[in-house]
Enzyme design. Sequence first.
Site, PDB file in Angstrom:
ATOM      1  N   LYS A 138       0.734  -1.077  -0.054  1.00 12.55           N
ATOM      2  CA  LYS A 138      -0.032   0.257   0.057  1.00 12.55           C
ATOM      3  C   LYS A 138       0.932   1.150   0.283  1.00 12.55           C
ATOM      4  CE  LYS A 138       0.714   1.778   3.210  1.00 12.55           C
ATOM      5  NZ  LYS A 138       1.924   2.532   3.829  1.00 12.55           N
ATOM      6  N   TYR A 223      -4.369   4.441   5.954  1.00 15.12           N
ATOM      7  CA  TYR A 223      -4.825   3.617   7.122  1.00 15.12           C
ATOM      8  C   TYR A 223      -6.194   3.975   7.586  1.00 15.12           C
ATOM      9  CZ  TYR A 223      -0.462   0.789   7.183  1.00 15.12           C
ATOM     10  OH  TYR A 223       0.339  -0.021   6.981  1.00 15.12           O
TER      11      TYR A 223
HETATM   12  P1  NAD Z   1      12.528   1.373   2.327  1.00 10.31           P
HETATM   13  O1  NAD Z   1      13.078   2.217   1.692  1.00 10.31           O
HETATM   14  O2  NAD Z   1      12.977   0.673   3.592  1.00 10.31           O
HETATM   15  O3  NAD Z   1      12.859   0.259   1.178  1.00 10.31           O
HETATM   16  C1  NAD Z   1      12.615   0.255  -0.228  1.00 10.31           C
HETATM   17  C2  NAD Z   1      13.384  -0.451  -1.181  1.00 10.31           C
HETATM   18  O4  NAD Z   1      13.302  -0.205  -2.375  1.00 10.31           O
HETATM   19  C3  NAD Z   1      14.665  -0.583  -0.715  1.00 10.31           C
HETATM   20  O5  NAD Z   1      15.376  -1.763  -0.775  1.00 10.31           O
HETATM   21  C4  NAD Z   1      15.129   0.402  -1.932  1.00 10.31           C
HETATM   22  O6  NAD Z   1      16.624  -0.297  -2.286  1.00 10.31           O
HETATM   23  C5  NAD Z   1      14.278  -0.256  -3.188  1.00 10.31           C
HETATM   24  N1  NAD Z   1      14.175   0.521  -4.298  1.00 10.31           N
HETATM   25  C6  NAD Z   1      14.216   0.268  -5.592  1.00 10.31           C
HETATM   26  N2  NAD Z   1      14.245   1.506  -6.305  1.00 10.31           N
HETATM   27  C7  NAD Z   1      14.320   2.363  -5.669  1.00 10.31           C
HETATM   28  C8  NAD Z   1      14.331   3.703  -6.026  1.00 10.31           C
HETATM   29  N3  NAD Z   1      14.217   4.424  -7.113  1.00 10.31           N
HETATM   30  N4  NAD Z   1      14.373   4.711  -4.889  1.00 10.31           N
HETATM   31  C9  NAD Z   1      14.511   3.837  -3.598  1.00 10.31           C
HETATM   32  N5  NAD Z   1      14.445   3.026  -3.068  1.00 10.31           N
HETATM   33  C10 NAD Z   1      14.299   2.069  -4.231  1.00 10.31           C
HETATM   34  O7  NAD Z   1      10.895   1.567   2.131  1.00 10.31           O
HETATM   35  P2  NAD Z   1       9.770   0.408   2.938  1.00 10.31           P
HETATM   36  O8  NAD Z   1       9.585   0.966   4.216  1.00 10.31           O
HETATM   37  O9  NAD Z   1      10.269  -0.638   2.846  1.00 10.31           O
HETATM   38  O10 NAD Z   1       8.474   0.737   2.202  1.00 10.31           O
HETATM   39  C11 NAD Z   1       8.468   0.057   0.922  1.00 10.31           C
HETATM   40  C12 NAD Z   1       7.030  -0.057   0.526  1.00 10.31           C
HETATM   41  O11 NAD Z   1       6.321  -0.766   1.653  1.00 10.31           O
HETATM   42  C13 NAD Z   1       6.116   1.316   0.313  1.00 10.31           C
HETATM   43  O12 NAD Z   1       5.071   1.435  -0.529  1.00 10.31           O
HETATM   44  C14 NAD Z   1       5.420   1.528   1.958  1.00 10.31           C
HETATM   45  O13 NAD Z   1       4.154   2.218   1.834  1.00 10.31           O
HETATM   46  C15 NAD Z   1       5.277  -0.046   2.152  1.00 10.31           C
HETATM   47  N6  NAD Z   1       5.166  -0.226   3.624  1.00 10.31           N
HETATM   48  C16 NAD Z   1       3.933  -1.084   4.072  1.00 10.31           C
HETATM   49  C17 NAD Z   1       3.950  -1.092   5.243  1.00 10.31           C
HETATM   50  C18 NAD Z   1       2.689  -2.096   6.096  1.00 10.31           C
HETATM   51  O14 NAD Z   1       2.656  -2.142   7.252  1.00 10.31           O
HETATM   52  N7  NAD Z   1       1.811  -2.703   5.072  1.00 10.31           N
HETATM   53  C19 NAD Z   1       4.610  -0.779   6.281  1.00 10.31           C
HETATM   54  C20 NAD Z   1       6.187  -0.008   5.701  1.00 10.31           C
HETATM   55  C21 NAD Z   1       6.178   0.314   4.272  1.00 10.31           C
END
Ligand code: NAD
Length: 372
Positions: A138, A223
């Site tokens: 999401k 949310y």
């Molecule tokens: P994060 O920054 O920790 O991880 C993102 C990942 O994407 C990294 O490994 C990064 O290297 C990669 N990536 C690939 N291409 C990229 C680019 N061009 N720029 C930046 N990063 C790039 O982020 P996250 O917290 O893991 O969030 C990722 C997704 O998960 C988002 O859509 C966020 O909304 C979602 N999320 C959902 C929940 C939930 O509870 N459902 C919780 C946290 C995050």
Amino acid sequence: MNSRRHFLQKLTASALTIPFLGENRAATLEKFYEEPYDGPVLRVAIMGLGSYGTRVAEAMTACKSAKLVGVISGTPSKITAWQTKYGIPEKNCYNYENFDNIKSNPDIDAVYVITPNGLHKDQVIRVAKAGKHAICEKPMAINAAEGREMVAACKKANVKLLVGYRMHFEPNTLEIIRQRAAGEFGKVYFFQGLSGFRIGDPTQWRLNRKLAGGGAMMDIGVYSINGSRYMIGEEPIWITAQETKTDPVKFKEGVDETIEFQMGFPSGAVASCLSTYSINYLDKFFLVGDKGFAEMQPSTGYGPIKAKTNKGDLSYPHVTHQTVQMDEMSAIILQNKQPIVPVDGEEGLRDLVIIDAIFEAAKTGKKVTLKG
Ligand code: NAD
């Protein structure tokens, strides 16, 4: 295969999925995780090995019917570390350039896209074109137009599209939904959703309009949007919204810091919600009708979720959300199980339509009407 044996195998497999509702969901969940499982297993590759991808991978080690078997990442060192940790074979490792080749890999059923929001649309469409089921984090995309493209692409490719709505499988949440649907709160009049936290590092992608699609609304406000829909059990027909910004340097044009929004529902119920990147400890749902109320605080964090109604506390034990989510998604994808609260692309799209309307209402100051 002998048809009786085939029938019995199918029966065993479907009997082994987790029942969604009922007073004894906690007990059935416990039983599911204690008893041996020999039903079908969803073989998943995770795309984006960041902070949430890491959490999902850890949670999946406890899954019975889903298994992490592959990775897609732009960082070779992360791939090697995950291969060692999770026993992932070289042939199931891809990068962002070559992952279309997953098409010819018979050992992967689904790809879970866990990258920045602005990348979801193109990545999910590529996954669909490779003939694999897509699970997408999401918000599903950064606007409704993108969401529609994703739904259409997955339909065309005849693959499923699911959104990582982990709360749709959380036992306290499902019990409150059951009680509301059974009329235990009477006619529902009001929902309050408070979703926020104080965001740190100003250079992160969550504050980059192109990658995030907005600010707090995309990340955390969603949310309260999604929650108001499953708590009230209706779709909104009008929206009003007001935006405030205290730090225009950190929160640039198109990156919302705080938005208050209100939604009206066909029954006359209203929702009043707050989405913000400036206040910590903001994770609360409150639903009230003419016969009772339900309150959840925290309501959408990783848990334990704390819930109570006018009759007292709910005491469902904590389950790791992502473990149950992935076991349920396995049953949805492989056994066509129908969840109580949908987690499909249409569900993700509904939230995006509402987000578009909230941004429009905040910008114009006008009430925006929706089809409902
Ligand atoms: P994060 O920054 O920790 O991880 C993102 C990942 O994407 C990294 O490994 C990064 O290297 C990669 N990536 C690939 N291409 C990229 C680019 N061009 N720029 C930046 N990063 C790039 O982020 P996250 O917290 O893991 O969030 C990722 C997704 O998960 C988002 O859509 C966020 O909304 C979602 N999320 C959902 C929940 C939930 O509870 N459902 C919780 C946290 C995050």
